[in-house]
Scaffold this active site. Sequence first.
Site, mmCIF file in Angstrom:
data_model
loop_
_atom_site.group_PDB
_atom_site.id
_atom_site.type_symbol
_atom_site.label_atom_id
_atom_site.label_comp_id
_atom_site.label_asym_id
_atom_site.label_seq_id
_atom_site.Cartn_x
_atom_site.Cartn_y
_atom_site.Cartn_z
ATOM 1 N N HIS A 266 2.466 -8.728 -1.058
ATOM 2 C CA HIS A 266 2.711 -8.227 -1.740
ATOM 3 C C HIS A 266 1.347 -7.217 -2.833
ATOM 4 O O HIS A 266 1.506 -5.811 -3.246
ATOM 5 C CB HIS A 266 2.822 -9.460 -2.419
ATOM 6 N N GLU A 267 0.422 -7.480 -2.797
ATOM 7 C CA GLU A 267 -0.663 -7.544 -3.245
ATOM 8 C C GLU A 267 -0.731 -5.894 -3.435
ATOM 9 O O GLU A 267 -0.822 -5.158 -3.981
ATOM 10 C CB GLU A 267 -1.721 -8.326 -4.338
ATOM 11 N N HIS A 270 0.753 -3.304 -4.559
ATOM 12 C CA HIS A 270 1.044 -2.736 -5.342
ATOM 13 C C HIS A 270 -0.681 -1.540 -5.657
ATOM 14 O O HIS A 270 -0.455 -1.221 -5.550
ATOM 15 C CB HIS A 270 0.513 -3.911 -6.441
ATOM 16 N N GLU A 296 6.965 -2.175 -8.652
ATOM 17 C CA GLU A 296 7.282 -3.969 -7.998
ATOM 18 C C GLU A 296 7.630 -3.319 -6.656
ATOM 19 O O GLU A 296 8.361 -4.494 -5.612
ATOM 20 C CB GLU A 296 8.044 -5.043 -8.928
HETATM 21 MG MG MG Z 1 4.345 -8.012 -8.252
#
Ligand code: MG
Length: 500
Positions: A266-267, A270, A296
């Site tokens: 997830h990160e 980003h 996101e």
């Molecule tokens: Mg996030």
Amino acid sequence: MVFENPVVKEIVEKYRVVWALNHAMGLMGWDSETYMPRAGVQERALARAELSVLSQKLLLRDELVSLVEKAKGLEGLNDYEAGLIRVLDREISIMKKLPPEHVYEFSRVTQEAFEAWRKAREKDDFEIFKPYLEKIVELARKTAEYLGYEEHPYNALLDLYEEGLRIRDMDAVYNAIIPWSRKVLDKVLEEGYFPQNHELEKVKYERGPMERVNKEVLDLLGYPWDRARLDVSPHPFTISLGIRDVRITTRYEGVDFRNTIYSVVHEFGHALYELQIDEALMATPLATGVSMGVHESQSRFWENIIGRSRAFIRHLKPILDKHLDFTRKYDEEELYKYVNIVRPSLIRVEADEVTYNFHTYLRYELEKQLIAGEIKVDDLPELWSDYMEKLLGVRPKSHKEGVLQDVHWSHGSIGYFPTYTLGNVLAAQVRAVADRELGGLYKRVAEGDFASIREFLREKIHKYGSTYPPKKLVEKATGEPVNPEYFNKYLQEKFLSKSI
Ligand code: MG
């Protein structure tokens, strides 16, 4: 050259000191969450509060503000120049509209509220947090009044996190995805193919081997270690100190290992957004992702659309088997099921792809009514529980599992939750374009060709930084405005057809 106009060039020069201060404050923030001795918290908070005031002053310097005013009247600016003026003008106008006493009061109340929330959560006593939340709602309403809005004060708050986002946009998204998600959920629960529990959830792991797994997963995805880091923090996050210095964190809970890996993936999403911004935008206000929702979408794209696919599990399994002894007896399909558990649960951060948006929907509906003064903070716990039961058929037995679970309101973040869902929806929309333009997204994933996927995202979204407002960027990248049907189609393919 992206900036050619002399006025714009001068603005970039004059802005640099603001950038530099924000850079330093970013590093302080990162340090606070990772390596700072715990006792340093008070001095750090004091230093950061002082510096945020200084940063505001530096941004609102007459010489900078008047140049931006002048630039607004200029014609023939290129997209980057126009974007830079738009972003700075927006920042300046928000700061000018909010009186310093209000900003100070907000920061004071939220600092105390955070402590109160922590205590309330620990003791499972909503009454401890209630007076602070009442104050925060009142301040948020004032913020909306200061900023100005059309139709509904909540629109002003949405706009703070996602430029241009309005209630009508989010209503359209939720109206499209919530009924369909409910149908998908019923079917999934009835079929039982995606399990509600898995024995791997209970297996304990050692931190050392798991760190090696995470590092190898990042190697696989193409994480540039010379420009990026992975560290440990209680709540995983990404911070960009610059285009060549982006840092992510994860946590090691010692059990249910999918959490630490998928936090990393997830990160990574980003981080990649920040890392792939055009270097010509370095040290300018454009050198950052444009909004919470678009950001996101990038993390969800990697975490869910890629990371939780069968094609990805094929790459993950050998990494797991190399470092962990307990995964070897599970085949790929079994691991796939483990990372795709679907169960109606009470906690947002633990929610799966099918149920996640119900959690933000509940908060969105409550926030709108709170800000409009239609419901009272006093009634929140009961309303929350009733709504949860209506949406997912589960009812919190404690405030910890209900109204007190998220930190966001204590920070004063009202209007933030819907951007999580916007991210989910946009990720599915980007997937449709990737599928078309890469000759099959999952074919690329299966081949381990993550470079093509990174390149696709760079060209479509990342390289622009904040140059285009979110709505325009979405249209430019995907050829149409936000369209929740792609999310519904994704749920159908994955959870009903089981083809992803
Ligand atoms: Mg996030």
